[in-house]
Design a protein around this motif. Structure first.
Motif, PDB file in Angstrom:
ATOM      1  N   ASN A 128      74.933 -73.103 128.856  1.00  0.00           N
ATOM      2  CA  ASN A 128      75.587 -72.715 127.602  1.00  0.00           C
ATOM      3  C   ASN A 128      76.790 -71.869 128.002  1.00  0.00           C
ATOM      4  O   ASN A 128      76.667 -70.680 128.279  1.00  0.00           O
ATOM      5  N   LYS A 129      77.937 -72.539 128.085  1.00  0.00           N
ATOM      6  CA  LYS A 129      79.141 -71.857 128.596  1.00  0.00           C
ATOM      7  C   LYS A 129      79.619 -70.791 127.610  1.00  0.00           C
ATOM      8  O   LYS A 129      79.809 -71.090 126.445  1.00  0.00           O
ATOM      9  N   PRO A 130      79.825 -69.575 128.115  1.00  0.00           N
ATOM     10  CA  PRO A 130      80.434 -68.560 127.247  1.00  0.00           C
ATOM     11  C   PRO A 130      81.954 -68.680 127.315  1.00  0.00           C
ATOM     12  O   PRO A 130      82.488 -69.273 128.253  1.00  0.00           O
ATOM     13  N   SER A 186      86.264 -74.137 133.637  1.00  0.00           N
ATOM     14  CA  SER A 186      85.419 -75.269 134.069  1.00  0.00           C
ATOM     15  C   SER A 186      85.928 -75.798 135.394  1.00  0.00           C
ATOM     16  O   SER A 186      86.467 -76.905 135.475  1.00  0.00           O
ATOM     17  N   SER A 187      85.794 -74.980 136.457  1.00  0.00           N
ATOM     18  CA  SER A 187      86.221 -75.461 137.768  1.00  0.00           C
ATOM     19  C   SER A 187      85.254 -74.909 138.805  1.00  0.00           C
ATOM     20  O   SER A 187      84.342 -74.146 138.485  1.00  0.00           O
ATOM     21  N   THR A 188      85.489 -75.301 140.052  1.00  0.00           N
ATOM     22  CA  THR A 188      84.584 -74.875 141.118  1.00  0.00           C
ATOM     23  C   THR A 188      85.237 -73.826 142.019  1.00  0.00           C
ATOM     24  O   THR A 188      84.630 -73.352 142.959  1.00  0.00           O
ATOM     25  N   GLY A 232      86.355 -67.117 141.387  1.00  0.00           N
ATOM     26  CA  GLY A 232      86.701 -66.384 140.171  1.00  0.00           C
ATOM     27  C   GLY A 232      85.673 -66.607 139.087  1.00  0.00           C
ATOM     28  O   GLY A 232      84.511 -66.906 139.368  1.00  0.00           O
ATOM     29  N   ASP A 233      86.113 -66.427 137.837  1.00  0.00           N
ATOM     30  CA  ASP A 233      85.195 -66.557 136.693  1.00  0.00           C
ATOM     31  C   ASP A 233      85.026 -68.032 136.333  1.00  0.00           C
ATOM     32  O   ASP A 233      85.538 -68.508 135.315  1.00  0.00           O
ATOM     33  N   THR A 234      84.295 -68.744 137.190  1.00  0.00           N
ATOM     34  CA  THR A 234      84.089 -70.174 136.950  1.00  0.00           C
ATOM     35  C   THR A 234      82.684 -70.394 136.407  1.00  0.00           C
ATOM     36  O   THR A 234      81.800 -69.557 136.546  1.00  0.00           O
ATOM     37  N   LEU A 283      85.532 -77.847 129.592  1.00  0.00           N
ATOM     38  CA  LEU A 283      85.711 -77.178 128.300  1.00  0.00           C
ATOM     39  C   LEU A 283      86.816 -76.154 128.511  1.00  0.00           C
ATOM     40  O   LEU A 283      86.910 -75.550 129.593  1.00  0.00           O
ATOM     41  N   ASP A 284      87.644 -75.939 127.492  1.00  0.00           N
ATOM     42  CA  ASP A 284      88.710 -74.934 127.604  1.00  0.00           C
ATOM     43  C   ASP A 284      88.101 -73.561 127.864  1.00  0.00           C
ATOM     44  O   ASP A 284      86.933 -73.325 127.535  1.00  0.00           O
TER      45      ASP A 284
END
Ligand code: URA
Length: 239
Positions: free
Chosen positions: A66-68, A73-75, A78-80, A100-101
């Motif tokens: 459940n993406k906040p 959306s990368s690998t 940082g805040d991935t 997702l944006d």
């Protein structure tokens, strides 16, 4: 490969639970109980059992996250979304299946199964993604008709989408079969209303698990994986 990592690899145990099970002597390697979580094992050559039952090494892993908002959306570092898996969930080769944006929340499939991701993301497979949105101003009848008949976005024309607005037209759900950059936001904007919040609630046959708080994830069940695979294969190649 470390024994605790291997035991946690198929989603049955978290890394911490795996280490605990190893210390308690529940794991045997080639018939010998091994109590060191960092013992080196080879999943292809060693015979590993958990409580006497053969351990099945998962070829691939599949997580529902459940993406906040605030995560990319990368690998990369940082805040991935991959960083959200923490040490327990991380495994080399994991990637988000689609994007997702940064400000979009909701269901993101994370896997290392390249062939399945390829099927699910192929625009020719028409796998439906459903989003909950809020928007301003309220979407009009004309705007709804535009979305239902396929909006011309300049660089491409979005395929007809299913939209179910709320009574006040300030929110609703929209289901699309494509995954172009900012697609839902651009469709609504073109239809006269700006998206103020966006959350993916379904990806093909997978519904976002309401038990997952933003930032939480869980492994997919075998049934969920099979249903997703069947749906992607059944959609077939259409134009
Ligand atoms: N459409 C968008 O506009 N943004 C997303 O994150 C997903 C779909």
């Amino acid at each position: 490969m470390r024994l605790d990592k291997l035991i946690a690899s198929n989603g049955g145990f978290s890394r911490r639970q795996a280490a605990e099970a190893i210390r308690r002597g529940r794991i045997a390697v080639n018939g010998e109980p091994i109590r060191k979580p960092d013992a080196a094992v080879d999943p292809d050559a060693d015979r590993i059992t958990v409580d006497g039952e053969p351990f099945v090494y998962a070829l691939y892993v599949y997580y529902m996250l459940n993406k906040p908002a605030g995560y990319v959306s990368s690998t990369e570092d940082g805040d991935t979304v991959i960083a959200l898996l923490g040490e327990d969930g991380k495994r080399p080769g994991l990637f988000p299946c689609g994007r997702l944006d940064i400000d979009t929340e909701g269901l993101l499939l994370i896997t290392d199964d390249g062939p399945l991701a390829h099927l699910l993301l192929s625009p020719r497979r028409h796998v439906e993604k459903e989003y909950f949105f809020t928007c301003s101003p309220a979407i009009t009848d004309e705007g709804i008709k535009m979305i239902e008949s396929g909006v011309d976005l300049g660089d491409f024309t979005a395929k007809p989408a299913r939209i179910a607005p709320s009574d006040d037209r300030l929110s609703g759900t929209v289901a699309v079969t494509e995954g172009k950059f900012h697609q839902v936001k651009r469709m609504l904007s073109r239809a006269g209303s700006e998206v103020t919040y966006l959350k993916r609630v379904r990806f093909g046959t997978l519904d976002l698990d309401p038990a997952l708080a933003p930032g939480e994830y869980r492994p997919l069940t075998d049934d969920e994986i099979s249903a997703l695979r069947r749906a992607a294969e059944k959609e077939g190649i259409k134009q």
